[in-house]
Design a protein around this motif. Structure first.
Motif, mmCIF file in Angstrom:
data_model
loop_
_atom_site.group_PDB
_atom_site.id
_atom_site.type_symbol
_atom_site.label_atom_id
_atom_site.label_comp_id
_atom_site.label_asym_id
_atom_site.label_seq_id
_atom_site.Cartn_x
_atom_site.Cartn_y
_atom_site.Cartn_z
ATOM 1 N N SER A 7 0.927 -1.292 0.113
ATOM 2 C CA SER A 7 0.008 -0.237 -0.049
ATOM 3 C C SER A 7 1.041 1.195 -0.091
ATOM 4 N N VAL A 8 2.064 1.142 0.555
ATOM 5 C CA VAL A 8 2.881 2.227 0.723
ATOM 6 C C VAL A 8 3.684 2.673 -0.699
ATOM 7 N N VAL A 9 4.171 1.485 -1.270
ATOM 8 C CA VAL A 9 4.897 1.586 -2.386
ATOM 9 C C VAL A 9 4.335 0.469 -3.255
ATOM 10 N N SER A 10 3.709 0.307 -4.066
ATOM 11 C CA SER A 10 2.803 -0.452 -4.861
ATOM 12 C C SER A 10 3.793 -0.740 -6.315
ATOM 13 N N GLU A 11 4.596 0.134 -6.732
ATOM 14 C CA GLU A 11 5.257 0.058 -7.770
ATOM 15 C C GLU A 11 6.642 1.002 -7.849
ATOM 16 N N ILE A 12 7.282 0.643 -8.525
ATOM 17 C CA ILE A 12 8.747 1.193 -8.720
ATOM 18 C C ILE A 12 8.908 2.011 -10.144
ATOM 19 N N VAL A 13 9.516 3.118 -10.094
ATOM 20 C CA VAL A 13 9.743 3.905 -11.286
ATOM 21 C C VAL A 13 11.130 3.912 -11.721
ATOM 22 N N LEU A 14 11.458 3.309 -12.724
ATOM 23 C CA LEU A 14 12.672 3.334 -13.323
ATOM 24 C C LEU A 14 13.161 4.528 -14.060
ATOM 25 N N VAL A 15 14.367 4.993 -13.719
ATOM 26 C CA VAL A 15 14.660 5.941 -14.429
ATOM 27 C C VAL A 15 15.219 6.031 -15.746
ATOM 28 N N GLY A 16 15.960 4.648 -16.151
ATOM 29 C CA GLY A 16 16.464 4.294 -17.231
ATOM 30 C C GLY A 16 17.826 4.524 -17.562
ATOM 31 N N LEU A 17 18.265 4.469 -18.881
ATOM 32 C CA LEU A 17 19.504 4.848 -18.954
ATOM 33 C C LEU A 17 19.842 6.167 -19.565
ATOM 34 N N THR A 18 18.920 6.904 -20.517
ATOM 35 C CA THR A 18 18.867 8.022 -20.927
ATOM 36 C C THR A 18 17.756 8.563 -21.296
ATOM 37 N N HIS A 19 17.514 9.856 -21.331
ATOM 38 C CA HIS A 19 16.493 10.427 -21.944
ATOM 39 C C HIS A 19 16.287 11.100 -23.415
ATOM 40 N N SER A 20 17.796 11.123 -24.140
ATOM 41 C CA SER A 20 17.892 11.365 -25.526
ATOM 42 C C SER A 20 17.255 10.468 -26.386
ATOM 43 N N LEU A 21 16.503 11.121 -27.196
ATOM 44 C CA LEU A 21 15.644 10.215 -28.212
ATOM 45 C C LEU A 21 16.903 9.538 -29.275
ATOM 46 N N GLU A 22 17.865 10.286 -29.500
ATOM 47 C CA GLU A 22 18.996 9.834 -30.436
ATOM 48 C C GLU A 22 19.761 8.567 -29.684
ATOM 49 N N MET A 23 19.973 8.724 -28.524
ATOM 50 C CA MET A 23 20.685 7.527 -27.724
ATOM 51 C C MET A 23 19.765 6.398 -27.545
ATOM 52 N N GLN A 24 18.619 6.735 -27.387
ATOM 53 C CA GLN A 24 17.702 5.496 -27.091
ATOM 54 C C GLN A 24 17.260 4.612 -28.410
ATOM 55 N N LEU A 25 17.598 5.366 -29.468
ATOM 56 C CA LEU A 25 17.648 4.574 -30.782
ATOM 57 C C LEU A 25 18.791 3.724 -30.832
ATOM 58 N N VAL A 26 19.687 4.375 -30.672
ATOM 59 C CA VAL A 26 21.356 3.716 -30.661
ATOM 60 C C VAL A 26 21.224 2.532 -29.805
ATOM 61 N N LEU A 27 20.742 2.711 -28.534
ATOM 62 C CA LEU A 27 20.579 1.629 -27.580
ATOM 63 C C LEU A 27 19.801 0.644 -27.930
ATOM 64 N N PHE A 28 18.678 1.005 -28.428
ATOM 65 C CA PHE A 28 17.549 0.033 -28.842
ATOM 66 C C PHE A 28 18.218 -1.047 -29.811
ATOM 67 N N LEU A 29 18.873 -0.343 -30.873
ATOM 68 C CA LEU A 29 19.446 -1.242 -31.850
ATOM 69 C C LEU A 29 20.606 -2.262 -31.380
ATOM 70 N N ILE A 30 21.457 -1.556 -30.671
ATOM 71 C CA ILE A 30 22.477 -2.493 -29.830
ATOM 72 C C ILE A 30 22.019 -3.447 -29.067
ATOM 73 N N PHE A 31 21.057 -3.105 -28.115
ATOM 74 C CA PHE A 31 20.854 -4.143 -27.151
ATOM 75 C C PHE A 31 19.926 -5.193 -27.868
ATOM 76 N N SER A 32 18.869 -4.799 -28.938
ATOM 77 C CA SER A 32 18.196 -5.773 -29.544
ATOM 78 C C SER A 32 19.138 -6.839 -30.145
ATOM 79 N N VAL A 33 20.281 -6.314 -31.035
ATOM 80 C CA VAL A 33 20.929 -7.212 -31.654
ATOM 81 C C VAL A 33 21.858 -8.086 -30.657
ATOM 82 N N CYS A 34 22.628 -7.439 -29.699
ATOM 83 C CA CYS A 34 23.123 -8.302 -28.702
ATOM 84 C C CYS A 34 22.224 -9.320 -27.977
ATOM 85 N N TYR A 35 21.183 -8.937 -27.620
ATOM 86 C CA TYR A 35 20.216 -9.944 -26.888
ATOM 87 C C TYR A 35 19.681 -10.947 -27.943
ATOM 88 N N MET A 36 19.290 -10.894 -29.340
ATOM 89 C CA MET A 36 19.043 -11.835 -30.222
ATOM 90 C C MET A 36 20.341 -12.901 -30.418
#
Length: 308
Positions: A7-36
């Motif tokens: 009841s006090v804390v039912s969820e955690i908000v994650l800040v993440g790695l970056t708020h830059s859209l360009e970096m998010q795109l780069v990280l999305f590609l890198i992480f997706s390729v490495c993960y797969m």
């Protein structure tokens, strides 16, 4: 808001790695390729070792289990991390957060023990070759594997027992891309120096001790090879240098993050990328794809599939 944790804390908000859209795109590609690539590589290793009788030996049995752990580690964190990249509000429920922390520390603790077992296997094979089949038989491998998983579960439970009922209040924002134990503790509205000491002793010192044991075992192997055949030293150095690289990439972030949980610096969440993405991606390349016998087995299996 009041009552227990839910009841006090039912969820955690994650800040993440970056708020830059360009970096998010780069990280999305890198992480997706490495993960797969990591998932496919580790799955291929597990299937190859399982299906090819030529690989039914202690070394490959341990390698297949390492790949299984890497699959579990990546699947536990990376899919949500990738899906959260473009979300403005990255949220994880309190129970899901605890579950994620539990599995992270189970797999982490198990992998530490498994790496020691693998180093022991190589030490016996090189330094005591006449006794190898007596010591490293199938029964021994199963017992060592059960011990590794048992220690991993105990390692995780020791920490989570103290965290489950930790009073959380105020800010529920965690500066990470997954539920990280040291940062989770920082959300508590109580004095946590004893719990931080438990984390340091249970994760930090164990990581450092395991790393030292592995380095010492590699030195013993190199010395033994050098004493018996100086010509084989370069080959041993080439093989072990790849193993040392993986060990450093895996243990380096663990030692940094968990040996000093009292400090919270932005770099620790980026170091965690090595444990959940980079190491599971590199392990198939370093431990198996450079192995001639493994490559021959893969060719045999693909040949049978094509002929079928």
């Amino acid at each position: 808001m009041g009552g227990g944790n839910d009841s006090v804390v039912s969820e955690i908000v994650l800040v993440g790695l970056t708020h830059s859209l360009e970096m998010q795109l780069v990280l999305f590609l890198i992480f997706s390729v490495c993960y797969m690539a990591g998932m496919l590589g580790n799955l291929l290793i597990v299937l190859t070792v399982t299906c090819d009788s030529h690989l039914h030996s202690p070394m490959y049995f341990l390698l297949a289990n390492l790949s299984f752990i890497d699959i579990w580690v990546s699947s536990n964190t990376v899919p949500k991390m990738i899906s959260d990249l473009f979300k403005e509000r990255k949220v994880i429920s309190f129970k899901a957060c605890l579950t994620q922390m539990f599995f992270i520390h189970v797999t982490g603790g198990t992998e530490m023990v498994l790496l020691i077992v693998m180093a022991f296997d190589r030490y016996i094979a090189i330094c005591r070759p006449l006794h190898y089949l007596i010591i490293m038989n199938s029964r021994t491998c199963v017992i060592l594997l059960v011990v590794a998983w048992t220690m991993g579960i105990i390692h995780s439970l020791i920490q989570l027992v103290f965290v489950v009922n930790l009073p959380l209040c105020g800010s529920n924002e965690m500066d990470s891309f997954y539920c990280d134990l040291p940062r989770f503790i920082k959300l508590a509205c109580t004095v946590t120096y004893r719990l931080e000491f438990v984390v340091t002793a249970n994760s930090g010192f164990i990581s450092l001790g395991t790393f030292i044991i592995l380095m010492v075992s590699y030195v013993f192997i190199l010395v033994t090879v050098w004493q018996h055949s100086s010509s084989g030293l370069s080959k041993a150095l080439s093989t072990l240098s790849a193993h040392v690289t993986v060990v450093i990439l895996f243990f380096g972030p663990c030692i940094f993050v968990y040996s000093w949980p009292f400090l919270t610096v932005p770099i620790d969440k980026f170091l965690a990328i090595f444990d959940v993405i980079i190491t599971p991606f590199l392990n198939p390349v370093i431990y198996t794809f450079r192995n001639k016998e493994m490559k021959m087995s893969m060719k045999r299996i693909f040949g049978k599939l094509l002929s079928y």
